[in-house]
Design a protein around this motif. Structure first.
Motif, short mmCIF file in Angstrom:
data_model
loop_
_atom_site.label_atom_id
_atom_site.label_comp_id
_atom_site.label_asym_id
_atom_site.label_seq_id
_atom_site.Cartn_x
_atom_site.Cartn_y
_atom_site.Cartn_z
N MET A 1 0.84 -1.21 0.00
CA MET A 1 0.00 0.00 0.00
C MET A 1 0.87 1.26 0.00
O MET A 1 0.73 2.13 -0.85
N MET A 2 1.78 1.32 0.99
CA MET A 2 2.64 2.50 1.09
C MET A 2 3.59 2.58 -0.09
O MET A 2 3.91 3.68 -0.57
N GLU A 3 4.03 1.41 -0.57
CA GLU A 3 4.92 1.40 -1.73
C GLU A 3 4.21 1.97 -2.96
O GLU A 3 4.79 2.76 -3.72
N THR A 4 2.94 1.58 -3.14
CA THR A 4 2.17 2.08 -4.28
C THR A 4 1.97 3.58 -4.18
O THR A 4 2.09 4.30 -5.18
N LEU A 5 1.68 4.06 -2.98
CA LEU A 5 1.50 5.51 -2.79
C LEU A 5 2.80 6.26 -3.10
O LEU A 5 2.79 7.35 -3.69
N GLY A 6 3.94 5.65 -2.69
CA GLY A 6 5.22 6.28 -3.00
C GLY A 6 5.49 6.34 -4.49
O GLY A 6 6.00 7.34 -5.01
N LEU A 7 5.12 5.27 -5.20
CA LEU A 7 5.31 5.24 -6.66
C LEU A 7 4.36 6.21 -7.36
O LEU A 7 4.72 6.81 -8.38
N LEU A 8 3.16 6.38 -6.80
CA LEU A 8 2.25 7.39 -7.35
C LEU A 8 2.83 8.79 -7.16
O LEU A 8 2.67 9.67 -8.02
N GLY A 9 3.51 9.00 -6.02
CA GLY A 9 4.19 10.28 -5.81
C GLY A 9 5.28 10.51 -6.84
O GLY A 9 5.46 11.62 -7.34
N HIS A 10 5.99 9.42 -7.19
CA HIS A 10 7.00 9.52 -8.25
C HIS A 10 6.35 9.86 -9.58
O HIS A 10 6.87 10.69 -10.35
N PHE A 131 -3.14 -0.30 -8.30
CA PHE A 131 -3.00 -1.35 -7.29
C PHE A 131 -2.98 -2.75 -7.88
O PHE A 131 -2.37 -3.66 -7.31
N ALA A 132 -3.66 -2.97 -9.02
CA ALA A 132 -3.71 -4.31 -9.61
C ALA A 132 -2.62 -4.52 -10.66
O ALA A 132 -2.26 -5.67 -10.94
N GLY A 133 -2.12 -3.43 -11.26
CA GLY A 133 -1.14 -3.55 -12.33
C GLY A 133 0.13 -4.27 -11.93
O GLY A 133 0.52 -5.27 -12.55
#
Length: 500
Positions: A1-10, A131-133
């Protein structure tokens, strides 16, 4: 979850540059424009603008082209509601109740609900990609040639099952696309295949010429036969923001349409058009009073608009994670990425993180832009529709010819475009949908390549396709689909659904 949010920030960092924001805005505006205008669709417009993206970096190109796709879903609803002319095939269902609402002086409610439903569904679909990709891409990384071959077979079978019209015509279109995809020089042997001695065909048939002919020129010819597209008058719009009661009535339809559209976007052969039709049928089924539909039911606008936008977003999942196009538009996206030297598939997320996460964040930004620019510009779009089609079609055809010529600087491609335009017109006259043909054309070379690789690996043993669990599972599903649609009761029910 947090990793995905970090990647969205990127991804946000990638998108928030002046160039990418401008390209996102241009994609949204172009998409809305082509959604409004009859005779242009996402396939034709992306084909037309693809040569322009050659000078852009891959991230900017895919951001703009994807903006055109989901922007067209917004624009098509405007004219469907106001003047009963769906600018895009996904808005055909919206016109049924949307135009009735406009005649009753409720055009503002219909337009606002269409925009709100589209925004919510678009954002939800984008979250699913985020999240699913990555998990799906990890699964796809286990794929080898047998799995990819079986996946392509499943995609083609699904395209047949979900294609409009008869099964025979859909199968014929698939096989015609597969044959056309074999034209050119054989990669392994260097032998010319079905080139008829023409040097221009040694590299194969131009993808842009085929797409523009089938979906651009053919659509223009069909519209010239329809007097309704040659001069339009609009209804009074009235207030834009809906009342609390209207929002309450539409929220259930928006939620159901979003979930249904998200599913259809992922399915090969599904797409936004199928999602909008299915959503309308679902809303009629769950309604307490079905007689309201066709007379101005707000659910008949909210559900389909949410469904087509959710499907437009989630159709990027199989494209980016497995390299599998679920519609003609996604097939074009594969062509665009390939022209920029990017092979769509599970390695995109690992090797091109800026492209993957930048694209996802650009969808959020693009959906916000579409809500902001669409409602204030409704009057402008309607004025644009009052241009006589006898003048508008000339502009479309000339720009199409310029776009096709600019790809290879070849007059032969213009002749190809004209030929495919006439073919597309004839196919429409015989109720044969051209989309499966484009799917076969795109998937055919990949199908052949993976089949050859599997045969080399197994030394000619066909059992390799059933010895591997994933490949066997995909083939079993494909066979079950073929058996199910071959049953008389299922086939008759399918034809009744499409007829309705």
């Amino acid at each position: 979850m947090m990793e995905t949010l970090g990647l969205l920030g990127h991804g946000l960092f990638v998108v928030l540059t002046p160039e990418n924001l401008l390209l996102c805005l241009l994609g949204a505006v172009f998409g809305t424009l082509i959604g409004v205008l009859p005779g242009l669709g996402p396939v034709a417009t992306i084909s037309l603008l693809m040569p322009i993206t050659f000078s852009l970096d891959p991230i900017g190109a895919i951001i703009m082209l994807s903006g055109i796709y989901y922007g067209a879903q917004y624009g098509g609803s405007t004219t469907a509601i106001l003047v009963n002319i769906p600018g895009e095939s996904t808005s055909v269902v919206t016109a049924i109740d949307g135009y009735k609402m406009a005649q009753q002086g409720r055009a503002g409610d219909a337009l606002a609900i269409a925009a709100i439903g589209s925004f919510i569904a678009g954002c939800f679909g984008t979250l699913i990609i985020a999240f699913a990709g990555p998990p799906l891409a990890k699964v796809a990384q286990q794929f080898t040639s047998p799995e990819y071959f079986s996946l392509m077979v499943f995609g083609l079978v699904a395209a047949v099952v979900l294609a409009n019209g008869s099964l025979i015509s859909a199968l014929a279109m698939i096989f015609l696309g597969l044959l056309l995809g074999m034209v050119g020089m054989d990669v392994n042997t260097g032998a010319a295949r079905m080139t008829f001695g023409l040097i221009e065909l040694s590299d194969g048939i131009s993808f842009v010429a085929m797409a523009l002919g089938l979906f651009g020129v053919a659509e223009v010819i069909c519209n010239l036969e329809d007097a309704a597209t040659r001069g339009l008058n609009s209804s009074r719009i009235g207030r834009i923001w809906p009342t609390r009661d209207v929002l309450k009535s539409a929220r259930g339809a928006i939620a159901r349409g979003t979930l249904l559209g998200s599913l259809f976007g992922i399915l090969p052969g599904g797409g936004a058009t199928m999602a909008s039709f299915s959503s309308y049928a679902l809303e009629k089924r769950v309604a307490k009073d079905r007689s309201r539909f066709g007379r101005g039911a707000i659910e008949g606008v909210a559900g389909p608009e949410a469904a087509n936008n959710a499907a437009a977003q989630t159709s990027f999942i199989p494209l980016l994670t497995m390299g599998l196009p679920t519609s003609a538009t996604m097939a074009l996206m594969i062509g665009a990425l390939t022209l920029h030297g990017i092979a769509p598939g599970p390695n995109v997320i690992v090797r091109q993180p800026d492209l993957f996460w930048g694209l996802i964040v650009s969808m959020f930004v693009g959906n916000v832009m579409l809500v902001i620019i669409n409602l204030p510009m409704i009057g402008l779009w309607v004025k644009l529709l009052q241009i006589p089609y006898r003048l508008l079609f000339l502009f479309i055809v000339v720009i199409s010819a310029i776009g096709v010529y600019s790809v290879n600087n070849s007059p032969f491609d213009i002749y190809l475009m004209i030929g495919f335009g006439l073919l597309g017109y004839l196919l429409r006259k015989f109720n044969a949908e051209p989309a499966p043909m484009l799917m076969g054309f795109v998937l055919g070379p990949m199908l052949e390549e993976n089949f050859r690789r599997a045969m080399l690996t197994s030394r000619g043993d066909l059992m390799i396709f059933v010895e591997r669990p994933i490949s066997l599972g995909l083939l079993i599903i494909s066979v079950l689909l073929i058996i199910s649609i071959a049953l008389p009761s299922v086939r008759a029910g399918r034809e009744d659904v499409f007829q309705e």
